[in-house]
Design an enzyme around this catalytic site. Sequence first.
Site, PDB file in Angstrom:
ATOM      1  N   HIS A  54      -9.739   1.496   4.672  1.00  0.00           N
ATOM      2  CA  HIS A  54      -8.466   1.678   5.383  1.00  0.00           C
ATOM      3  C   HIS A  54      -8.696   2.644   6.545  1.00  0.00           C
ATOM      4  O   HIS A  54      -9.490   3.588   6.429  1.00  0.00           O
ATOM      5  CB  HIS A  54      -7.397   2.217   4.430  1.00  0.00           C
ATOM      6  CG  HIS A  54      -6.030   2.185   5.025  1.00  0.00           C
ATOM      7  ND1 HIS A  54      -5.596   3.149   5.902  1.00  0.00           N
ATOM      8  CD2 HIS A  54      -5.018   1.288   4.909  1.00  0.00           C
ATOM      9  CE1 HIS A  54      -4.362   2.853   6.288  1.00  0.00           C
ATOM     10  NE2 HIS A  54      -3.982   1.724   5.701  1.00  0.00           N
ATOM     11  N   GLU A  61      -5.760  -4.553  10.691  1.00  0.00           N
ATOM     12  CA  GLU A  61      -4.776  -3.479  10.785  1.00  0.00           C
ATOM     13  C   GLU A  61      -5.069  -2.615  12.016  1.00  0.00           C
ATOM     14  O   GLU A  61      -5.802  -1.614  11.929  1.00  0.00           O
ATOM     15  CB  GLU A  61      -4.848  -2.588   9.540  1.00  0.00           C
ATOM     16  CG  GLU A  61      -4.445  -3.262   8.261  1.00  0.00           C
ATOM     17  CD  GLU A  61      -3.744  -2.277   7.316  1.00  0.00           C
ATOM     18  OE1 GLU A  61      -2.626  -2.567   6.901  1.00  0.00           O
ATOM     19  OE2 GLU A  61      -4.318  -1.217   7.036  1.00  0.00           O
ATOM     20  N   GLY A 105       2.266   2.382  10.857  1.00  0.00           N
ATOM     21  CA  GLY A 105       3.254   3.460  10.765  1.00  0.00           C
ATOM     22  C   GLY A 105       4.016   3.725  12.049  1.00  0.00           C
ATOM     23  O   GLY A 105       4.744   4.708  12.137  1.00  0.00           O
ATOM     24  N   GLY A 123       2.814  -1.118   4.329  1.00  0.00           N
ATOM     25  CA  GLY A 123       2.829   0.303   3.998  1.00  0.00           C
ATOM     26  C   GLY A 123       4.250   0.799   3.771  1.00  0.00           C
ATOM     27  O   GLY A 123       4.841   0.581   2.710  1.00  0.00           O
ATOM     28  N   SER A 171       3.155  -1.962  10.363  1.00  0.00           N
ATOM     29  CA  SER A 171       4.593  -2.024  10.625  1.00  0.00           C
ATOM     30  C   SER A 171       5.219  -3.385  10.302  1.00  0.00           C
ATOM     31  O   SER A 171       6.137  -3.828  11.001  1.00  0.00           O
ATOM     32  CB  SER A 171       4.894  -1.606  12.074  1.00  0.00           C
ATOM     33  OG  SER A 171       4.522  -0.256  12.260  1.00  0.00           O
ATOM     34  N   ASN A 199       0.872  -1.182   0.000  1.00  0.00           N
ATOM     35  CA  ASN A 199       0.000   0.000   0.000  1.00  0.00           C
ATOM     36  C   ASN A 199       0.907   1.228   0.000  1.00  0.00           C
ATOM     37  O   ASN A 199       1.455   1.605   1.033  1.00  0.00           O
ATOM     38  CB  ASN A 199      -0.902  -0.015   1.244  1.00  0.00           C
ATOM     39  CG  ASN A 199      -1.746   1.247   1.345  1.00  0.00           C
ATOM     40  OD1 ASN A 199      -1.838   2.025   0.391  1.00  0.00           O
ATOM     41  ND2 ASN A 199      -2.348   1.464   2.503  1.00  0.00           N
ATOM     42  N   TRP A 200       1.048   1.838  -1.171  1.00  0.00           N
ATOM     43  CA  TRP A 200       1.956   2.990  -1.275  1.00  0.00           C
ATOM     44  C   TRP A 200       1.337   4.262  -0.717  1.00  0.00           C
ATOM     45  O   TRP A 200       2.002   5.290  -0.609  1.00  0.00           O
ATOM     46  CB  TRP A 200       2.352   3.214  -2.743  1.00  0.00           C
ATOM     47  CG  TRP A 200       3.332   2.204  -3.277  1.00  0.00           C
ATOM     48  CD1 TRP A 200       3.944   1.196  -2.574  1.00  0.00           C
ATOM     49  CD2 TRP A 200       3.824   2.109  -4.617  1.00  0.00           C
ATOM     50  NE1 TRP A 200       4.780   0.489  -3.398  1.00  0.00           N
ATOM     51  CE2 TRP A 200       4.731   1.022  -4.656  1.00  0.00           C
ATOM     52  CE3 TRP A 200       3.590   2.821  -5.788  1.00  0.00           C
ATOM     53  CZ2 TRP A 200       5.406   0.643  -5.824  1.00  0.00           C
ATOM     54  CZ3 TRP A 200       4.262   2.448  -6.949  1.00  0.00           C
ATOM     55  CH2 TRP A 200       5.159   1.372  -6.962  1.00  0.00           C
ATOM     56  N   LYS A 201       0.052   4.236  -0.427  1.00  0.00           N
ATOM     57  CA  LYS A 201      -0.649   5.447   0.048  1.00  0.00           C
ATOM     58  C   LYS A 201      -0.382   6.611  -0.922  1.00  0.00           C
ATOM     59  O   LYS A 201      -0.317   6.385  -2.125  1.00  0.00           O
ATOM     60  CB  LYS A 201      -0.232   5.784   1.480  1.00  0.00           C
ATOM     61  CG  LYS A 201      -0.295   4.571   2.404  1.00  0.00           C
ATOM     62  CD  LYS A 201      -0.163   4.914   3.847  1.00  0.00           C
ATOM     63  CE  LYS A 201      -0.126   3.630   4.668  1.00  0.00           C
ATOM     64  NZ  LYS A 201      -0.213   3.852   6.088  1.00  0.00           N
TER      65      LYS A 201
HETATM   66  C1  PEP Z   1      -1.072   0.451   6.163  1.00  0.00           C
HETATM   67  O1  PEP Z   1      -1.309   1.610   6.486  1.00  0.00           O
HETATM   68  O2  PEP Z   1      -1.852  -0.212   5.446  1.00  0.00           O
HETATM   69  C2  PEP Z   1       0.182  -0.137   6.641  1.00  0.00           C
HETATM   70  C3  PEP Z   1       0.266  -1.426   6.691  1.00  0.00           C
HETATM   71  O3  PEP Z   1       1.166   0.748   6.991  1.00  0.00           O
HETATM   72  P1  PEP Z   1       2.606   0.454   7.684  1.00  0.00           P
HETATM   73  O4  PEP Z   1       3.117  -0.849   7.119  1.00  0.00           O
HETATM   74  O5  PEP Z   1       3.443   1.606   7.295  1.00  0.00           O
HETATM   75  O6  PEP Z   1       2.359   0.350   9.129  1.00  0.00           O
END
Ligand code: PEP
Length: 252
Positions: free
Chosen positions: A94, A164, A170, A231, A210, A9-11
């Site tokens: 999300h 999640e 994050g 992410g 994370s 997920n590149w956001k």
């Molecule tokens: C996300 O926001 O979908 C995610 C998994 O982010 P991160 O891996 O950066 O925690």
Amino acid sequence: MDKKLVIANWKMNIPNEGIDHFLKSVIPEITDLQYVQPGICPPYLFIPKLFELLDNSSVLLGAQNLHYEDNGAFTGEISAQLLKTYCSLVIIGHSERRRLFHETDEEISRKIQTATQCNLTPILCVGENITERKNNLSNKIVTSQLITGLSKINNFNKLIVAYEPLWAIGSGNAATPNDIELMVKVIRQVITERFGIESQNSVRIIYGGSVSENNITKIITLPNMDGVLVGNASLDPLQYSNIVKNIETIIT
Ligand code: PEP
């Protein structure tokens, strides 16, 4: 055995050193694996470019959201009808969309319905925030997100549910394997009880928050764990391909 999903997920970001560099270094490492199914969800603008560049690779392409209507006066939005030309996956609900854009479970259920009707595989994100966790409300929150979110579909064949927890996203601190395992059980149980055994067998459950090359082994080897949503670490070509390659090696 289904392959383990590793969905990037590149956001609202593009990878370090750019998309061309990312794909050039990553694609040879993650194509045609035996045990891993990689996927990438870039910002909308880059979907057609990735569609071309991923052609002939086995990497799935996804979007990060959609609107539940097919067309109309919805400035700034994008429909499943438009996405389905390019994508096979779509992230829905999300926590950033729920929190920052006030998406409700009811809207999310309409998005899941539209995605399913358009043959897009929805990735329904569920998870509790830190206050809910501290107040022992995690199971209750996730259960209600699932029940409303899935209330408008009866074909669960392609569905993916991503657990999640907001406090892990994050933060650099993933949920513990124990926390993840317990919640995966709850999710499977809710789906079984509410929607029937068949749906529970066909639904894939993944974890996000994370995930990194350092913790992937513990997460992916949990019972009934079908993959991860990644992410930050998915923006770094080396990290992303290491996550994918680690899984391929462990499962072998
Ligand atoms: C996300 O926001 O979908 C995610 C998994 O982010 P991160 O891996 O950066 O925690």
